[in-house]
Design a protein around this motif. Structure first.
Motif, mmCIF file in Angstrom:
data_model
loop_
_atom_site.group_PDB
_atom_site.id
_atom_site.type_symbol
_atom_site.label_atom_id
_atom_site.label_comp_id
_atom_site.label_asym_id
_atom_site.label_seq_id
_atom_site.Cartn_x
_atom_site.Cartn_y
_atom_site.Cartn_z
ATOM 1 N N ASP A 97 -9.681 -26.058 7.416
ATOM 2 C CA ASP A 97 -10.360 -25.350 6.652
ATOM 3 C C ASP A 97 -9.635 -25.020 5.371
ATOM 4 N N ARG A 135 -9.887 -22.955 1.543
ATOM 5 C CA ARG A 135 -10.375 -21.636 0.630
ATOM 6 C C ARG A 135 -10.137 -22.511 -0.841
ATOM 7 N N VAL A 179 -15.542 -26.060 -4.829
ATOM 8 C CA VAL A 179 -15.746 -26.820 -3.660
ATOM 9 C C VAL A 179 -15.946 -28.426 -3.639
ATOM 10 N N THR A 184 -22.612 -30.426 1.126
ATOM 11 C CA THR A 184 -21.806 -29.518 0.198
ATOM 12 C C THR A 184 -22.717 -28.556 -0.901
ATOM 13 N N THR A 205 -20.852 -23.024 -3.033
ATOM 14 C CA THR A 205 -20.024 -22.043 -2.411
ATOM 15 C C THR A 205 -19.409 -22.533 -1.110
ATOM 16 N N SER A 206 -20.019 -23.794 -0.576
ATOM 17 C CA SER A 206 -19.255 -24.211 0.749
ATOM 18 C C SER A 206 -19.653 -25.477 0.944
ATOM 19 N N GLN A 256 -13.793 -28.646 6.218
ATOM 20 C CA GLN A 256 -14.667 -27.245 5.802
ATOM 21 C C GLN A 256 -14.101 -26.527 4.427
ATOM 22 N N SER A 273 -14.801 -23.778 1.534
ATOM 23 C CA SER A 273 -15.315 -22.593 1.034
ATOM 24 C C SER A 273 -14.612 -21.782 0.124
ATOM 25 N N THR A 274 -15.366 -20.925 -0.615
ATOM 26 C CA THR A 274 -15.177 -20.040 -1.917
ATOM 27 C C THR A 274 -14.146 -18.833 -1.303
ATOM 28 N N ILE A 318 -12.769 -19.015 5.512
ATOM 29 C CA ILE A 318 -13.451 -19.248 6.640
ATOM 30 C C ILE A 318 -12.846 -18.531 7.822
#
Length: 282
Positions: free
Chosen positions: A70, A72, A76, A99, A102-103, A210, A212-213, A216
């Protein structure tokens, strides 16, 4: 060859194939032990003394490896793209991808020998902050050994059936042997696909990334204690009670509408019955 002899051959072949399937592992072990016994006879000076222990050579373990990372990241799409390029450069390929701005998530297949290097190198790519990293391994050595032994036995069975098929003389014999041959061939192809699938999973590990901004959240730990079981049971009771309440609320208006006329009819019938009895007694 006469017809009775051919039928006997088909029956014996089915029995032998079933026995060979159950004993394939033992046969493979005896075949592997035979060369070692021959080597010991040729070179007795290498034989360990009675106090020593003969080492057992274990087969190379076949592992199906998976990893989850994961991230951040502020960008993205750029992070996912760079990870895909790194995997492709290592001999892997990208699978399913989803995609947004934002995620995003992507599933990649990576050569098993390169999985650790790629996962360890993600922080150095400066594409974001690693918030979670998990790696798992499943040992499928026994499954592969069993499937390969069954494949060898099934191949021998198919070859014997083909020989019987070539010697079949009548139409009924040809149809019977051909049906059995088709069944064995289908089973053999299924075993071969199973073996290829396992070997493919061993050769190519699965990496899920994974991005994400925002960080997670890690999956909540599973509580398997008494408290969790009690809460689960109580929630089920509450859910059932709610369903019963909804059903009663839906049925009650119909009961009220039908009950009033029914009560009036019953009252009138009973009154008439009482009046009739009074007149008869008088």
């Amino acid at each position: 060859m006469g017809r009775p002899v051919l039928w006997v051959g088909v029956v014996l072949l089915a029995l032998v194939s079933a026995g060979c399937s159950n004993n394939s592992s033992g046969t493979a072990s005896m075949d592997a032990a035979a060369p070692q016994a021959a080597d010991q006879k040729v070179a007795p000076q290498d034989k360990p003394d009675s106090a020593g222990v003969q080492p057992v050579q274990q087969p190379e373990r076949q592992l199906v490896r998976t990893a989850t990372v994961d991230l951040r990241s502020d960008d993205v799409r750029a992070a996912v793209s760079k990870i895909k390029d790194r995997v492709v450069a290592a001999g892997g390929f990208a699978g399913q991808e989803n995609t947004t701005s934002t995620s995003g998530s992507v599933t990649l297949r990576v050569p098993a020998s390169e999985l650790d290097r790629i996962v360890d190198g993600i922080p150095d790519m400066r594409i974001g902050e690693v918030t979670r990293r998990e790696m798992h391994s499943e040992d499928v050595t026994d499954q592969l050994v069993d499937v390969d032994a069954r494949i060898a036995t099934q191949k021998a069975s198919v070859d014997r059936l083909r020989a019987l098929f070539e010697r079949a003389g009548t139409t009924s014999e040809i149809a019977q042997v051909e049906a059995e041959l088709t069944k064995r061939q289908s089973e053999l192809e299924s075993m071969q696909r199973r073996s290829e699938s396992l070997k493919g999973k061993v050769a190519m590990a699965t990496l899920t990334v994974q991005v994400s901004t925002v960080p997670i959240e890690a999956p909540a730990p599973v509580d398997a204690g008494f408290g969790a079981a009690f809460r689960s049971g109580w929630d089920a009771v509450v859910a059932v009670f709610k369903v019963i309440t909804v059903v009663v609320g839906a049925v009650l208006p119909f009961v009220l509408v039908l009950a009033l006329p029914a009560a009036a009819v019953i009252y009138v019938l009973r009154r008439r019955k009482r009046v009739t009895r009074t007149n008869e007694e008088a």
